[in-house]
Scaffold this motif. Structure first.
Motif, mmCIF file in Angstrom:
data_model
loop_
_atom_site.group_PDB
_atom_site.id
_atom_site.type_symbol
_atom_site.label_atom_id
_atom_site.label_comp_id
_atom_site.label_asym_id
_atom_site.label_seq_id
_atom_site.Cartn_x
_atom_site.Cartn_y
_atom_site.Cartn_z
ATOM 1 N N LEU A 169 0.824 -1.204 0.000
ATOM 2 C CA LEU A 169 0.000 0.000 0.000
ATOM 3 C C LEU A 169 0.859 1.255 0.000
ATOM 4 O O LEU A 169 0.529 2.241 -0.654
ATOM 5 C CB LEU A 169 -0.926 -0.002 1.220
ATOM 6 C CG LEU A 169 -2.090 -0.994 1.160
ATOM 7 C CD1 LEU A 169 -2.755 -1.108 2.515
ATOM 8 C CD2 LEU A 169 -3.100 -0.576 0.102
ATOM 9 N N ILE A 185 0.654 2.093 7.330
ATOM 10 C CA ILE A 185 -0.752 1.796 7.035
ATOM 11 C C ILE A 185 -1.068 0.391 7.533
ATOM 12 O O ILE A 185 -0.729 -0.604 6.896
ATOM 13 C CB ILE A 185 -1.036 1.910 5.527
ATOM 14 C CG1 ILE A 185 -0.623 3.287 4.997
ATOM 15 C CG2 ILE A 185 -2.522 1.666 5.248
ATOM 16 C CD1 ILE A 185 -0.761 3.438 3.485
ATOM 17 N N GLY A 188 -7.727 -0.504 7.462
ATOM 18 C CA GLY A 188 -8.650 0.432 6.852
ATOM 19 C C GLY A 188 -10.051 -0.126 6.820
ATOM 20 O O GLY A 188 -10.366 -1.130 7.483
ATOM 21 N N HIS A 194 -7.841 4.738 5.414
ATOM 22 C CA HIS A 194 -6.725 3.970 5.942
ATOM 23 C C HIS A 194 -6.595 4.178 7.444
ATOM 24 O O HIS A 194 -6.650 5.307 7.938
ATOM 25 C CB HIS A 194 -5.410 4.399 5.298
ATOM 26 C CG HIS A 194 -5.292 4.079 3.846
ATOM 27 N ND1 HIS A 194 -5.485 2.810 3.340
ATOM 28 C CD2 HIS A 194 -4.977 4.858 2.781
ATOM 29 C CE1 HIS A 194 -5.289 2.825 2.029
ATOM 30 N NE2 HIS A 194 -4.992 4.064 1.662
ATOM 31 N N THR A 211 -7.675 8.463 1.230
ATOM 32 C CA THR A 211 -6.709 8.293 0.146
ATOM 33 C C THR A 211 -6.336 9.623 -0.503
ATOM 34 O O THR A 211 -5.305 9.717 -1.163
ATOM 35 C CB THR A 211 -7.258 7.340 -0.928
ATOM 36 O OG1 THR A 211 -8.544 7.809 -1.356
ATOM 37 C CG2 THR A 211 -7.397 5.929 -0.396
#
Length: 245
Positions: A169, A185, A188, A194, A211
């Motif tokens: 990610l 991260i 989410g 996230h 995002t």
């Protein structure tokens, strides 16, 4: 048919059985290779079976939920479960086709649990981050089983990442991660939001970022640290906070 006309049951399954259910469009159970098909009217019992039996056996286990018409279940006497006060329905193998005919709606994958994450994954992630991940996070993902994704009892869908997935990610979100120094991260909502750690701080707070987030200023606090997040997920009470105030 009204809700009083059907009963909610849960069952713990491994990857193979889940794959067969999925191939049937989430509308039928496979005929069991054992004398009876067992399911319980208590989610907690199914979760415990998943984490104590299916995850150790195959590295992954699932808790699934389904509805059955009472007029069918009333033909079977509930059996005592493995613990006091618990019971289960045992449907003979030759009656499972009839059970399938009395399902109400689709079979739902409600929770996914995984086995221990290898230390090598953490080592690779921390080398890439240039910072250590919290020990509580390492301990949780290195434990016998951990909540991977699904709906806690709060009804909020949450997805947690392995260290390898986290790095993927970061790579896909490269420009944005540059504007969030110290980010990790860790999960989410399976879509745009996230769950992240700000590793610049000790303890690292758990925050929610979109995002499209331009930087840390717009991050929304979710937990004081990852231990608190884990507690809320394990207790089933975790819910996303979308209000920065």
């Amino acid at each position: 048919m009204t809700p009083r006309d059907h009963l909610t049951l849960w069952r713990s399954v491994g990857q193979g059985e889940l794959d067969v259910v999925e191939s049937a469009g989430w509308r039928a159970w496979p005929l069991p290779d054992q004398p009876a098909f067992c399911a319980v009217p208590d989610r907690r019992s199914a979760v415990r079976t998943c984490r104590e039996r299916d995850v150790p056996a195959g590295g992954v286990g699932y808790v699934v939920r389904f509805e059955v018409a009472r007029r069918f279940l009333d033909r079977f006497e509930p059996h005592p479960g493995t613990r006091p006060g618990e019971f289960e329905y045992r449907i003979p193998a030759d009656r499972v086709a009839e059970l399938n005919a009395h399902l109400v709606g689709a079979i739902v994958e409600e929770a996914d649990y995984r086995g221990p994450v290898d230390d090598a994954e953490f080592a690779a992630a921390e080398a890439a981050l240039g910072r250590p991940l919290p020990q509580a996070w390492r301990s949780y993902l290195r434990g016998p089983s951990w909540f991977r994704r699904g709906w806690p009892t709060s009804g909020t869908y949450v997805w947690l990442n392995t260290p390898h997935e986290m790095l993927g990610l970061h790579g896909a979100w490269a420009e944005a991660t540059d504007t969030h120094p110290g980010i990790a991260i860790i999960g989410g909502d399976g879509a745009r939001e996230h769950l992240v750690l700000d590793l610049r701080k000790d303890p690292a707070p758990v925050l929610l970022v979109d995002t499209d987030s331009p930087g840390w200023a717009g991050a929304i606090p979710q937990a004081d640290d990852v231990s608190q997040l884990i507690h809320r997920i394990e207790s089933g009470e975790f819910e996303f906070t979308f209000d920065a105030g």
